[in-house]
Design a protein around this motif. Structure first.
Motif, PDB file in Angstrom:
ATOM      1  N   SER A   4       5.662   6.541   1.184  1.00 43.27           N
ATOM      2  CA  SER A   4       5.631   5.109   2.105  1.00 43.27           C
ATOM      3  C   SER A   4       4.739   4.218   1.585  1.00 43.27           C
ATOM      4  O   SER A   4       3.914   4.404   0.641  1.00 43.27           O
ATOM      5  CB  SER A   4       4.816   5.618   3.453  1.00 43.27           C
ATOM      6  OG  SER A   4       5.375   6.655   3.981  1.00 43.27           O
ATOM      7  N   CYS A   5       5.078   2.754   2.030  1.00 43.08           N
ATOM      8  CA  CYS A   5       4.619   1.723   1.207  1.00 43.08           C
ATOM      9  C   CYS A   5       4.666   0.771   2.432  1.00 43.08           C
ATOM     10  O   CYS A   5       5.789   0.095   2.765  1.00 43.08           O
ATOM     11  CB  CYS A   5       5.510   0.990   0.178  1.00 43.08           C
ATOM     12  SG  CYS A   5       5.047  -0.474  -0.555  1.00 43.08           S
ATOM     13  N   LYS A   6       3.410   0.419   2.881  1.00 42.36           N
ATOM     14  CA  LYS A   6       3.186  -0.636   3.833  1.00 42.36           C
ATOM     15  C   LYS A   6       3.115  -1.875   3.268  1.00 42.36           C
ATOM     16  O   LYS A   6       2.221  -2.085   2.333  1.00 42.36           O
ATOM     17  CB  LYS A   6       2.279  -0.035   4.959  1.00 42.36           C
ATOM     18  CG  LYS A   6       2.200  -0.993   5.831  1.00 42.36           C
ATOM     19  CD  LYS A   6       1.368  -0.602   6.864  1.00 42.36           C
ATOM     20  CE  LYS A   6       1.026  -1.479   8.311  1.00 42.36           C
ATOM     21  NZ  LYS A   6       2.416  -1.743   9.169  1.00 42.36           N
ATOM     22  N   ALA A   7       3.717  -2.996   3.682  1.00 43.31           N
ATOM     23  CA  ALA A   7       3.452  -4.416   3.145  1.00 43.31           C
ATOM     24  C   ALA A   7       2.716  -5.182   4.190  1.00 43.31           C
ATOM     25  O   ALA A   7       2.769  -5.005   5.177  1.00 43.31           O
ATOM     26  CB  ALA A   7       4.894  -4.811   2.739  1.00 43.31           C
ATOM     27  N   SER A   8       2.100  -6.115   3.468  1.00 41.68           N
ATOM     28  CA  SER A   8       1.313  -7.024   4.452  1.00 41.68           C
ATOM     29  C   SER A   8       1.312  -8.126   3.482  1.00 41.68           C
ATOM     30  O   SER A   8       1.186  -8.374   2.503  1.00 41.68           O
ATOM     31  CB  SER A   8       0.190  -6.420   4.820  1.00 41.68           C
ATOM     32  OG  SER A   8      -0.860  -6.372   3.666  1.00 41.68           O
ATOM     33  N   GLN A  37       0.562  -1.339   0.096  1.00 42.09           N
ATOM     34  CA  GLN A  37       0.041   0.045  -0.068  1.00 42.09           C
ATOM     35  C   GLN A  37       0.855   1.257   0.045  1.00 42.09           C
ATOM     36  O   GLN A  37       1.536   1.551   0.985  1.00 42.09           O
ATOM     37  CB  GLN A  37      -0.847  -0.093   1.204  1.00 42.09           C
ATOM     38  CG  GLN A  37      -1.849   1.166   1.226  1.00 42.09           C
ATOM     39  CD  GLN A  37      -2.754   1.026   0.058  1.00 42.09           C
ATOM     40  OE1 GLN A  37      -3.350  -0.216  -0.164  1.00 42.09           O
ATOM     41  NE2 GLN A  37      -3.139   2.231  -0.728  1.00 42.09           N
ATOM     42  N   ALA A  38       0.859   1.861  -1.314  1.00 43.15           N
ATOM     43  CA  ALA A  38       1.865   3.039  -1.369  1.00 43.15           C
ATOM     44  C   ALA A  38       0.917   4.113  -1.065  1.00 43.15           C
ATOM     45  O   ALA A  38      -0.289   4.419  -1.357  1.00 43.15           O
ATOM     46  CB  ALA A  38       2.319   3.246  -2.706  1.00 43.15           C
ATOM     47  N   TYR A  43       6.304  -8.849  -6.303  1.00 46.43           N
ATOM     48  CA  TYR A  43       4.744  -8.274  -5.926  1.00 46.43           C
ATOM     49  C   TYR A  43       5.000  -6.608  -6.058  1.00 46.43           C
ATOM     50  O   TYR A  43       6.130  -6.104  -5.959  1.00 46.43           O
ATOM     51  CB  TYR A  43       4.686  -8.343  -4.423  1.00 46.43           C
ATOM     52  CG  TYR A  43       4.473  -9.700  -3.972  1.00 46.43           C
ATOM     53  CD1 TYR A  43       5.478 -10.376  -3.199  1.00 46.43           C
ATOM     54  CD2 TYR A  43       3.371 -10.708  -4.674  1.00 46.43           C
ATOM     55  CE1 TYR A  43       5.391 -11.684  -2.987  1.00 46.43           C
ATOM     56  CE2 TYR A  43       3.299 -12.042  -4.223  1.00 46.43           C
ATOM     57  CZ  TYR A  43       4.422 -12.360  -3.475  1.00 46.43           C
ATOM     58  OH  TYR A  43       4.214 -13.809  -3.193  1.00 46.43           O
ATOM     59  N   TRP A  44       4.033  -6.239  -6.648  1.00 47.67           N
ATOM     60  CA  TRP A  44       3.845  -4.671  -6.944  1.00 47.67           C
ATOM     61  C   TRP A  44       2.584  -3.873  -6.297  1.00 47.67           C
ATOM     62  O   TRP A  44       1.404  -4.492  -6.116  1.00 47.67           O
ATOM     63  CB  TRP A  44       3.515  -4.514  -8.342  1.00 47.67           C
ATOM     64  CG  TRP A  44       4.546  -4.870  -9.265  1.00 47.67           C
ATOM     65  CD1 TRP A  44       4.963  -6.031  -9.767  1.00 47.67           C
ATOM     66  CD2 TRP A  44       6.022  -4.104  -9.477  1.00 47.67           C
ATOM     67  NE1 TRP A  44       6.265  -6.350 -10.518  1.00 47.67           N
ATOM     68  CE2 TRP A  44       6.591  -4.765 -10.321  1.00 47.67           C
ATOM     69  CE3 TRP A  44       6.161  -2.566  -9.375  1.00 47.67           C
ATOM     70  CZ2 TRP A  44       7.863  -4.290 -10.814  1.00 47.67           C
ATOM     71  CZ3 TRP A  44       7.292  -2.360 -10.016  1.00 47.67           C
ATOM     72  CH2 TRP A  44       8.386  -2.983 -10.589  1.00 47.67           C
ATOM     73  N   GLY A  45       2.796  -2.692  -5.810  1.00 45.02           N
ATOM     74  CA  GLY A  45       1.819  -1.869  -5.135  1.00 45.02           C
ATOM     75  C   GLY A  45       1.143  -1.409  -6.326  1.00 45.02           C
ATOM     76  O   GLY A  45       1.051  -1.458  -7.364  1.00 45.02           O
TER      77      GLY A  45
END
Length: 113
Positions: A20-24, A4-5, A102-104
C-alpha cells in the motif's frame, strides 16, 4: 508531499503480498501512480503504473502476477503481488507524477524459503 509505503516483508516462494502507498499533500486524483523496484546491484525498474484516468501498464516480468489498483477516496495505491519468486526480492518504491515527481521511502520485499 508524503508517499508512505507499507506491506513489505518476508514471504515464501509462491506466496502473495499486498503493498500500500498512502499519499498526502497532493490532489491524488490528478496524479498518475506507479510502483518501481530496485534489487541490489540492479537499476530501478518499473513494476506497474496506473494513470489518473485508470490506464494501467506492467513490467514484463510481473505481467499476469501483479495487479495495481487505487482508491481515490483513501488517497492510496495498492500493488497485489501473487506467485512471488526470489527474483521479486527488492525494495519497492511508490511514485506519483504529474507536473512534479514524488517518491516514497520504499518497502523491502524478500522472497525466500
Amino acid at each position: 508531499v508524503q508517499l508512505q509505503a507499507s506491506g513489505g516483508g518476508l514471504v515464501q516462494p509462491g506466496g502473495s503480498l499486498r503493498l500500500s502507498c498512502k499519499a498526502s499533500g497532493i490532489t491524488f486524483t490528478l496524479y498518475n501512480m506507479a510502483w518501481y523496484r530496485q534489487a541490489p546491484g540492479n537499476q530501478r525498474e518499473l513494476v506497474a503504473l496506473m494513470t489518473s484516468g485508470g490506464r494501467v501498464n506492467y513490467g514484463d516480468s510481473v505481467k499476469g502476477r501483479f495487479t495495481i489498483s487505487r482508491d481515490n477516496a483513501k488517497y492510496t495505491v495498492y500493488l497485489q503481488m501473487n506467485s512471488l519468486s526470489p527474483e521479486d526480492t527488492a525494495v519497492y518504491y511508490c511514485n506519483a507524477w504529474r507536473n512534479s515527481d514524488y517518491w516514497g521511502q520504499g518497502t523491502l520485499v524478500t522472497v525466500s524459503s
